[in-house]
Design an enzyme around this catalytic site. Structure first.
Site, mmCIF file in Angstrom:
data_model
loop_
_atom_site.group_PDB
_atom_site.id
_atom_site.type_symbol
_atom_site.label_atom_id
_atom_site.label_comp_id
_atom_site.label_asym_id
_atom_site.label_seq_id
_atom_site.Cartn_x
_atom_site.Cartn_y
_atom_site.Cartn_z
ATOM 1 N N ASP A 40 37.125 34.063 41.326
ATOM 2 C CA ASP A 40 37.440 35.300 42.031
ATOM 3 C C ASP A 40 36.270 35.616 42.959
ATOM 4 O O ASP A 40 35.433 34.752 43.228
ATOM 5 C CB ASP A 40 37.748 36.441 41.053
ATOM 6 N N ALA A 41 36.198 36.841 43.433
ATOM 7 C CA ALA A 41 35.167 37.184 44.416
ATOM 8 C C ALA A 41 33.759 37.019 43.869
ATOM 9 O O ALA A 41 32.825 36.736 44.621
ATOM 10 C CB ALA A 41 35.389 38.613 44.910
ATOM 11 N N LYS A 42 33.582 37.177 42.559
ATOM 12 C CA LYS A 42 32.242 37.042 41.979
ATOM 13 C C LYS A 42 31.712 35.619 42.113
ATOM 14 O O LYS A 42 30.506 35.403 42.169
ATOM 15 C CB LYS A 42 32.277 37.457 40.506
ATOM 16 N N LYS A 76 34.471 36.487 28.419
ATOM 17 C CA LYS A 76 34.595 35.481 29.460
ATOM 18 C C LYS A 76 33.211 35.060 29.942
ATOM 19 O O LYS A 76 32.368 35.898 30.221
ATOM 20 C CB LYS A 76 35.410 36.032 30.640
ATOM 21 N N LYS A 189 49.615 40.666 41.923
ATOM 22 C CA LYS A 189 48.258 41.083 42.289
ATOM 23 C C LYS A 189 47.500 39.896 42.874
ATOM 24 O O LYS A 189 47.515 38.805 42.311
ATOM 25 C CB LYS A 189 47.500 41.639 41.083
ATOM 26 N N LYS A 191 43.754 38.460 44.366
ATOM 27 C CA LYS A 191 42.309 38.640 44.404
ATOM 28 C C LYS A 191 41.842 38.676 45.857
ATOM 29 O O LYS A 191 42.258 37.852 46.682
ATOM 30 C CB LYS A 191 41.614 37.509 43.659
ATOM 31 N N ASN A 222 37.190 42.858 42.539
ATOM 32 C CA ASN A 222 36.235 42.496 41.486
ATOM 33 C C ASN A 222 34.812 42.980 41.772
ATOM 34 O O ASN A 222 33.840 42.227 41.616
ATOM 35 C CB ASN A 222 36.231 40.994 41.232
ATOM 36 N N HIS A 322 43.863 46.484 31.261
ATOM 37 C CA HIS A 322 43.412 45.185 31.738
ATOM 38 C C HIS A 322 43.617 44.093 30.696
ATOM 39 O O HIS A 322 43.232 44.245 29.532
ATOM 40 C CB HIS A 322 41.918 45.269 32.098
ATOM 41 N N GLU A 342 49.373 44.157 32.564
ATOM 42 C CA GLU A 342 49.011 42.945 33.303
ATOM 43 C C GLU A 342 49.514 41.701 32.575
ATOM 44 O O GLU A 342 49.206 41.493 31.403
ATOM 45 C CB GLU A 342 47.484 42.899 33.460
#
Length: 392
Positions: A40-42, A76, A189, A191, A222, A322, A342
């Site tokens: 993801d963006a991280k 995670k 959804k 990202k 994120n 979440h 979700e």
């Protein structure tokens, strides 16, 4: 220093209203491998590496009366072994206790590890016990957990996240979205938070044009935007009619979220990374979110989630828990305002049961408790376990 035997003896002093006692506890550390590394963006901003697995802490409980419960927490990228180690330290405090006294036992577990605080890894370990106790209570009553809590509905709107990660090429995004809608999932959804905002806008445009205006669409940054970028991207995304923009800013920037929420027509959603009710209260009291996104395993379990849900309801917030749909389906079904849950299929190999999805909604089953049992595959992925008390 107390032992399981002395702890159990002390618990035996309960009054005549105590009809049952916890006699057996098993902890399992389970590592779930992911078929494809997740970005993801991280990852794109260099803050994290792609995710290749998820670590789970499972707690199984049994009582003298023959009742059983199961709960889990997760981590995670890091923290799984720490959760398991902390759970081993505090588990003996439950032996001999009445499983009905869940709020009392939550407090007892937290105080057993008080020096490491009341949020983060410590309460995430407590969460697995707490969830198992709620599962046990609902099973003993012969009710799905949602019905034990008092359901407002028997199904909840659901959206898919796992098909929309940033590592996924746009053509595959479109295929994933179409498949999810065909399978009965209600929303999609995506990202966002790519270092190049044009990439985000291109992907969102492609999916919106592919699905049309009728399919609910959300985006999730994120936490990777700063305030000016979030404002600029938020304005650019207004045209897509999004259900929400998720985690546009750092999870602890309540004032920034509040200013953004006040300036956009698109609702702002956040909260998944917070690890206590107190941290969520900062969001709520600052009007920092239109949609609150707590995670029961992260904030300490169902007992804490219910406290937070009451605060959120009082402030007329929408709810979209979440991850962990196996737990959150029940909690969302019991929330007064129409929520979202979700959908992730990642956890399916861990359980023998499957959740039913149709017409854009996830349905509460008639199975008592959470309605899940551990699969043989979950047993095979177990890295360590710990057992105490008398096995039923």
């Amino acid at each position: 220093m107390s032992t399981p035997e002395t702890t159990a003896h002390a618990a035996q002093q309960a009054g005549e209203a105590t009809l049952d006692r916890i006699s057996w506890i098993k902890l399992s550390s389970v590592t779930l491998p992911l078929a494809t590394p997740i970005s993801d963006a991280k990852v794109f901003t260099g803050r994290q590496k792609p995710m290749t697995e998820v670590a789970f802490l499972f707690v199984e409980l049994a009582t003298e009366g023959g009742h059983q419960g199961i709960g889990f927490s997760y981590s995670k990228r890091a923290g799984g072994p720490g959760q398991f180690a902390h759970a081993k330290e505090i588990a003996p405090t439950l032996l001999g206790e009445d499983p009905s006294d869940i709020a009392k036992l939550w407090t007892k577990l937290v105080w057993a590890g008080a020096s490491v605080g009341r949020s983060g890894l410590s309460t995430q370990a407590v969460a697995a016990f707490d969830i198992a106790l709620w599962d046990l209570k609902a099973k003993r009553a012969g009710l799905p957990l949602a019905k034990l809590l008092g359901a407002h509905r028997d199904s909840v709107r659901c959206y898919n996240t796992s098909g929309g990660f940033l590592h996924t090429p746009t053509e595959q995004l479109l295929e994933n979205a179409s498949r999810s809608v065909a399978e009965g999932i209600g929303g999609i959804k995506l990202k966002v938070g790519h270092p190049d905002g044009k990439v985000d806008l291109s992907r969102v445009t492609a999916v919106r044009e592919h699905l049309g205006d009728e399919v609910p669409l959300m985006v999730d940054a994120n936490q990777q935007w700063d305030r000016p970028t979030a404002q600029r991207m938020g304005r650019a995304l207004e045209e897509f009619g999004l259900v929400w923009i998720e985690e546009p800013l750092d999870a602890y920037d309540a004032r920034g979220h509040a200013a953004l929420a006040a300036s956009l027509d698109t609702p702002v959603a956040t909260g998944e990374m917070l690890a206590s009710v107190a941290e969520h209260w900062e969001l709520i009291r600052n009007d920092a979110a239109d949609i609150i996104q707590p995670d029961a395993p992260r904030i300490g379990g169902i007992t804490q989630f219910l406290k937070l849900a009451t605060l959120a309801e009082h402030h007329h917030l929408q709810l979209a828990p979440h991850f962990a749909m196996e737990i959150h389906l029940h909690l969302a079904a019991a929330y007064p305002y129409e929520p979202w849950v979700e959908h992730f299929d990642w956890l399916e190999p861990l359980f023998n049961e499957r959740l039913q999805i149709s017409g854009g909604r996830m349905h509460v089953s008639s199975r008592p408790g959470l309605g899940i049992t551990l699969s043989e595959q979950a047993r095979a992925w177990t890295q360590a376990d710990y057992e105490l008390g008398t096995r039923p």
